[in-house]
Design a protein around this motif. Structure first.
Motif, mmCIF file in Angstrom:
data_model
loop_
_atom_site.group_PDB
_atom_site.id
_atom_site.type_symbol
_atom_site.label_atom_id
_atom_site.label_comp_id
_atom_site.label_asym_id
_atom_site.label_seq_id
_atom_site.Cartn_x
_atom_site.Cartn_y
_atom_site.Cartn_z
ATOM 1 N N VAL A 1 0.858 -1.185 0.000
ATOM 2 C CA VAL A 1 0.000 0.000 0.000
ATOM 3 C C VAL A 1 0.893 1.234 0.000
ATOM 4 C CG1 VAL A 1 -1.805 1.257 1.241
ATOM 5 C CG2 VAL A 1 -1.765 -1.246 1.295
ATOM 6 N N THR A 2 0.684 2.135 -0.959
ATOM 7 C CA THR A 2 1.510 3.333 -1.055
ATOM 8 C C THR A 2 0.763 4.600 -0.660
ATOM 9 O OG1 THR A 2 0.976 3.554 -3.414
ATOM 10 C CG2 THR A 2 2.981 2.333 -2.838
ATOM 11 N N GLY A 3 -0.538 4.502 -0.451
ATOM 12 C CA GLY A 3 -1.283 5.678 -0.033
ATOM 13 C C GLY A 3 -2.702 5.348 0.389
ATOM 14 N N ILE A 4 -3.207 6.089 1.381
ATOM 15 C CA ILE A 4 -4.578 5.934 1.849
ATOM 16 C C ILE A 4 -5.197 7.318 1.979
ATOM 17 C CG2 ILE A 4 -6.090 5.152 3.723
ATOM 18 C CD1 ILE A 4 -3.969 3.104 4.485
ATOM 19 N N MET A 5 -6.377 7.501 1.400
ATOM 20 C CA MET A 5 -7.099 8.755 1.524
ATOM 21 C C MET A 5 -8.506 8.465 2.040
ATOM 22 S SD MET A 5 -7.780 11.805 -1.249
ATOM 23 C CE MET A 5 -8.898 10.844 -2.293
ATOM 24 N N ASP A 6 -8.757 8.813 3.307
ATOM 25 C CA ASP A 6 -10.056 8.561 3.915
ATOM 26 C C ASP A 6 -11.128 9.479 3.343
ATOM 27 O OD1 ASP A 6 -9.171 6.575 5.700
ATOM 28 O OD2 ASP A 6 -8.511 8.075 7.149
ATOM 29 N N VAL A 7 -12.357 8.984 3.266
ATOM 30 C CA VAL A 7 -13.487 9.861 2.971
ATOM 31 C C VAL A 7 -13.840 10.618 4.245
ATOM 32 C CG1 VAL A 7 -14.345 8.232 1.246
ATOM 33 C CG2 VAL A 7 -15.284 8.165 3.561
ATOM 34 N N THR A 8 -14.659 11.626 4.140
ATOM 35 C CA THR A 8 -15.086 12.339 5.344
ATOM 36 C C THR A 8 -16.182 11.550 6.037
ATOM 37 O OG1 THR A 8 -16.825 13.578 4.194
ATOM 38 C CG2 THR A 8 -14.597 14.546 4.235
ATOM 39 N N PRO A 9 -16.316 11.685 7.359
ATOM 40 C CA PRO A 9 -17.404 11.010 8.067
ATOM 41 C C PRO A 9 -18.779 11.377 7.499
ATOM 42 C CG PRO A 9 -15.794 11.847 9.625
ATOM 43 C CD PRO A 9 -15.414 12.395 8.294
ATOM 44 N N GLU A 10 -18.943 12.633 7.109
ATOM 45 C CA GLU A 10 -20.235 13.075 6.574
ATOM 46 C C GLU A 10 -20.584 12.357 5.276
ATOM 47 O OE1 GLU A 10 -18.509 15.883 9.316
ATOM 48 O OE2 GLU A 10 -17.709 15.110 7.408
ATOM 49 N N PHE A 11 -19.585 12.183 4.414
ATOM 50 C CA PHE A 11 -19.873 11.524 3.144
ATOM 51 C C PHE A 11 -20.079 10.029 3.319
ATOM 52 C CE2 PHE A 11 -18.969 9.847 -1.122
ATOM 53 C CZ PHE A 11 -19.901 10.583 -1.830
ATOM 54 N N LEU A 12 -19.340 9.433 4.257
ATOM 55 C CA LEU A 12 -19.561 8.013 4.547
ATOM 56 C C LEU A 12 -20.992 7.798 5.036
ATOM 57 C CD1 LEU A 12 -18.602 5.098 4.846
ATOM 58 C CD2 LEU A 12 -17.685 5.702 7.097
ATOM 59 N N ARG A 13 -21.464 8.671 5.909
ATOM 60 C CA ARG A 13 -22.829 8.548 6.412
ATOM 61 C C ARG A 13 -23.841 8.690 5.282
ATOM 62 N NH1 ARG A 13 -25.888 8.162 11.436
ATOM 63 N NH2 ARG A 13 -27.941 7.750 10.553
ATOM 64 N N LYS A 14 -23.595 9.594 4.339
ATOM 65 C CA LYS A 14 -24.498 9.752 3.193
ATOM 66 C C LYS A 14 -24.586 8.467 2.374
ATOM 67 C CE LYS A 14 -24.194 14.769 2.441
ATOM 68 N NZ LYS A 14 -25.656 15.025 2.490
ATOM 69 N N GLN A 15 -23.438 7.806 2.190
ATOM 70 C CA GLN A 15 -23.435 6.551 1.436
ATOM 71 C C GLN A 15 -24.268 5.484 2.137
ATOM 72 O OE1 GLN A 15 -19.466 5.300 -0.400
ATOM 73 N NE2 GLN A 15 -18.780 6.820 1.109
#
Length: 275
Positions: A57-71
């Motif tokens: 793994v060379t990189g990780i970019m988390d989504v925001t909590p707000e957008f995760l909740r929307k999903q």
């Protein structure tokens, strides 16, 4: 012109809450392939984008909590899943979001694969997220599926034997009141797993000679979620999932320069060959 008549086709819907694997062998991609192969309708809520391949793994970019909740809300509002599989969640705010959403939606048949370290050895869970995982998410699970290194991290135990596996499973069951499947793929002698709940059940398996194991944990937990979504018991679902995973490993797919992916579509190929 006659109208086409739709048949009353029904697939058990299953939601995967996990990270995306750009190489396609693990995470959301492995989950959706597994769900399709096991006659379920896969849906996803992506926790993070990862830049990874079979070598690491060379990189990780988390989504925001707000957008995760929307999903998650979008899925439950329209196609309520019969089971939920949770994989890689690296951030405590995202773990909190998932726990709150699942409680709000009264989610059922929750399978948590506590992904802490990738097959390549890369760390996937931030240090401050471990306590949040254990306090907020694991108690909601129907089933927790740690491998031996993950069980050691969660219990503080050293696991070197089948007796140790049972004791670790009992420790986690007593702590979280969720059934626990300790996966023995990291054991030396075989690949047997143990389910600990109100009883102890061993699932014995032979080690398959295949160095390509990228995404095996994701695949197993997703296949278990498929069984639960179809109404099988936890033990039945595990047996069903282990058989599917064994087939995917035995197929002999060989891609990439590291620990490659397994063949999620091995059953499709067998069906084609039988025609």
């Amino acid at each position: 012109m006659d109208e086409k008549k739709l048949t009353n086709r029904s697939l058990a819907p299953v939601l995967s809450i996990a990270g995306s694997d750009s190489s396609g062998g693990a995470g959301i991609q492995a989950d959706l392939k597994t769900m399709l192969a096991n006659d379920c309708y896969g849906m996803s809520a992506i926790t993070a984008l990862t830049a990874q391949n079979t070598m690491g793994v060379t990189g990780i970019m988390d989504v925001t909590p707000e957008f995760l909740r929307k999903q998650i809300d979008a899925v439950f509002l329209d196609i309520s899943p019969k089971a939920v599989k949770i994989g890689m969640v690296s951030d405590k705010a995202l773990i909190n979001t998932i726990a709150e959403a699942l409680e709000d939606w009264h989610a059922e048949n929750i399978v948590v694969d506590p992904v802490m370290v990738a097959t390549s050895g890369s760390r996937l869970l931030k240090e401050d997220a471990i306590s949040c995982l254990t306090e907020m998410l694991l108690p909601l699970a129907t089933l927790i599926t740690p491998n031996i290194p993950e069980a050691e991290l969660l219990t503080g135990m050293t696991i070197q034997s089948k007796t140790d596996m049972e004791q670790a499973g009992r420790c986690l069951y007593d702590r979280f009141h969720s059934q626990v499947l300790i996966k023995g793929g990291h054991a030396i002698e075989d690949a047997s797993d143990v389910l600990v709940g109100t009883e102890v059940i061993w699932f014995h398996g032979s080690r398959i000679d295949n160095p390509n194991t990228h995404g095996t944990g994701c695949t197993l937990s997703s296949a278990i979620a498929c069984g639960l979504a179809k109404g099988y018991s936890v033990a039945q679902s595990i047996s069903y999932a282990k058989s599917y995973l064994s087939g995917a490993l035995s197929s002999g797919l060989d891609l990439g320069r590291g620990s490659g992916p397994i063949d999620h579509g091995w059953q499709i190929q067998e069906n084609v060959r039988s025609l």
